[in-house]
Design an enzyme around this catalytic site. Structure first.
Site, PDB file in Angstrom:
ATOM      1  N   TYR A  91     -11.937   5.074   4.661  1.00 34.59           N
ATOM      2  CA  TYR A  91     -10.596   5.223   4.099  1.00 34.59           C
ATOM      3  C   TYR A  91     -10.292   6.697   3.887  1.00 34.59           C
ATOM      4  CZ  TYR A  91      -6.784   4.871   0.699  1.00 34.59           C
ATOM      5  OH  TYR A  91      -5.585   4.987   0.053  1.00 34.59           O
ATOM      6  N   GLU A 146      -1.669   7.593   4.636  1.00 36.27           N
ATOM      7  CA  GLU A 146      -2.860   6.779   4.355  1.00 36.27           C
ATOM      8  C   GLU A 146      -3.395   6.210   5.669  1.00 36.27           C
ATOM      9  OE1 GLU A 146      -2.482   2.743   2.755  1.00 36.27           O
ATOM     10  OE2 GLU A 146      -3.775   3.373   1.100  1.00 36.27           O
TER      11      GLU A 146
END
Ligand code: ADP
Ligand code: MG
Length: 424
Positions: A145, A234
């Site tokens: 991530y 993101e």
């Protein structure tokens, strides 16, 4: 009113509504769909897979026939995450499907296009899928991530990273916070070589080849973040593939709407197709509006007063149809437009105006109300509570209008009258 107040208020409103609709805040920061985000990433040198977009079943075979890969991933395009674990209103499971068989693609696309996808992050009845992405699948060895975010707490950008990316990142954050690293970034320096190396190692990409690739991806992400005035980029997941590539497999970018004037190409991509039409309409007139499920339309100035008004309506057994803050510098025309949006909403059975004139002049509101009530042929009960600057003049305007306006001297009385008007 300050942007901060508006955003804070909207967070409160969202919790008040008890649904997570983070993309429906009155400050309409632009969000892009995954495929649009990936086009920007690709242009900045960030690695993404090849893809094609289907937005019309009629042309689906043509688009699909041109697209060939060893394995495919089919992804519903909506402005919410959690698609992999979501389901459709037709019973079809999963907003992300992987298949090796080209002949299955059309069937999967048919099950997605035009249907509502429900995920943890959508409203409870889901969001209609108008576009489906068909991409090359990649052989994933590891999902991580990465996110660059403008963070109020740090007064600037931060880089958030985790070696445990993928579909359960929320659970990782909650249960194993050690697996998440937050690095404040200097706005001028950004992601330096040494920060990028530190993060690559933390992600588990320490081997020379992977390290170099990850550093390059992170540096390109930062460059893009600055170039496009992003509030957030993101990447979840940023993956390592079997053949040692580092690829952004999912992307979500949102933008600072203060930068609209210099990012016109990007903002022109906004089709607002997913938003509540009442909210889209209101935003054209700079009204801070959030639609809700009740039947009392509210017109209020100031986010705090709007919150209080909604609370008092609830306390008296009613339900608000919206949150509408017309702000301090409201003009007569905006009051008119606000009224129009409220009256065009078939669910609204009564309107409650609650204005405390501090900066705003009550007479402006009164003139706006009278004009709107006349021109729109208002047929539902209207309760008005005005207080503050120029209130006597305002009351006179309302009284002399001859319109059946119910006036109230305080907030409680106003809410009671609105609720009672509906019950009659
Ligand atoms: P969401 O975050 O909305 O659930 P993602 O695009 O992150 O959607 O997809 C969910 C999961 O599906 C990913 O974490 C990954 O495991 C898998 N996946 C997505 N795209 C690909 C791809 N191109 N190749 C292989 N697996 C993929
Ligand atoms: Mg994802």
């Amino acid at each position: 009113m300050s942007r901060f107040l508006v955003q804070r208020a909207s967070l409160l409103v969202n919790s008040f509504k008890n649904v997570s609709r983070v993309f429906l805040i009155p400050v309409r920061n632009l969000n892009l769909l995954e495929y649009q985000s990936k086009l920007l990433l690709r242009d900045s040198g960030v690695s993404v897979q090849n893809f094609a977009i289907v937005d019309d079943l009629k042309y689906a075979p043509e688009v699909l026939n041109k697209f060939n890969a060893a394995e495919y991933v089919v992804k519903a395009q909506i402005l919410a995450g959690g698609r992999g674990k979501g389901h459709f209103d037709n019973g079809f499971k999963g907003g992300v499907h992987i298949t090796k068989e080209h002949e299955k693609l059309l069937e999967i696309v048919k099950n997605m296009l035009g249907h509502r996808l429900i995920t943890k992050q959508t409203p409870k009845d889901g969001i209609v899928v108008n576009k489906v992405m068909v991409a090359e699948s990649v052989d994933i060895v590891k999902e991580t991530y990465v996110c660059i975010l403008m963070d109020r707490q740090h007064n600037g950008p931060v880089l958030i990273a985790s070696p445990a990316g993928g579909m359960d990142i929320e659970a990782v954050a909650e249960k194993t916070p050690d697996l998440i690293k937050t690095i404040p970034l200097d706005i001028y320096e950004g992601i330096t070589e040494s920060i990028a190396k530190e993060v690559a190692n933390f992600l588990g990409f320490g081997d020379k080849l992977l390290l170099d690739k990850t550093v390059a991806e992170l540096r390109n992400l930062w460059k893009l973040f600055v170039d496009i005035d992003a509030l957030q980029i993101e990447i979840n997941p940023l993956v390592e593939t079997k053949d040692k590539q580092i690829i952004a497999v999912d992307a979500k970018i949102s933008f600072d709407d203060n930068a609209q004037y210099r990012q016109q190409d990007i903002f022109s991509l906004d089709d607002a197709g997913e938003d509540d039409p009442r909210e889209v309409e209101a935003s054209k007139f700079s009204l801070n509006y959030i639609g809700m499920d009740g039947n009392i339309g509210c017109l209020v100035n100031g986010a705090g007063l709007a919150m209080a008004t909604m609370d008092i309506i609830k306390l008296n057994g009613g339900t608000p149809a919206n949150f509408l803050d017309v702000g301090g510098s409201v003009k007569e025309d905006q009051v008119y437009q606000a009224f129009r949006i409220l009256t065009e909403d078939a669910k609204v059975e009564a309107i409650l105006v609650n204005v405390f004139g501090g900066i705003v002049n009550c007479a402006t509101i009164a003139n706006g109300i009278v004009g709107a009530a006349r021109n729109l042929g208002l047929k539902i009960p209207l309760v008005v509570r005005l207080e503050g600057t120029n209130v006597m003049e305002a009351r006179k305007i309302l009284a002399e209008s001859g319109l059946p306006i119910l006036s109230a001297s305080d907030l409680d009385e106003a809410a009671k009258k609105a609720v009672a008007a509906i019950r009659q």
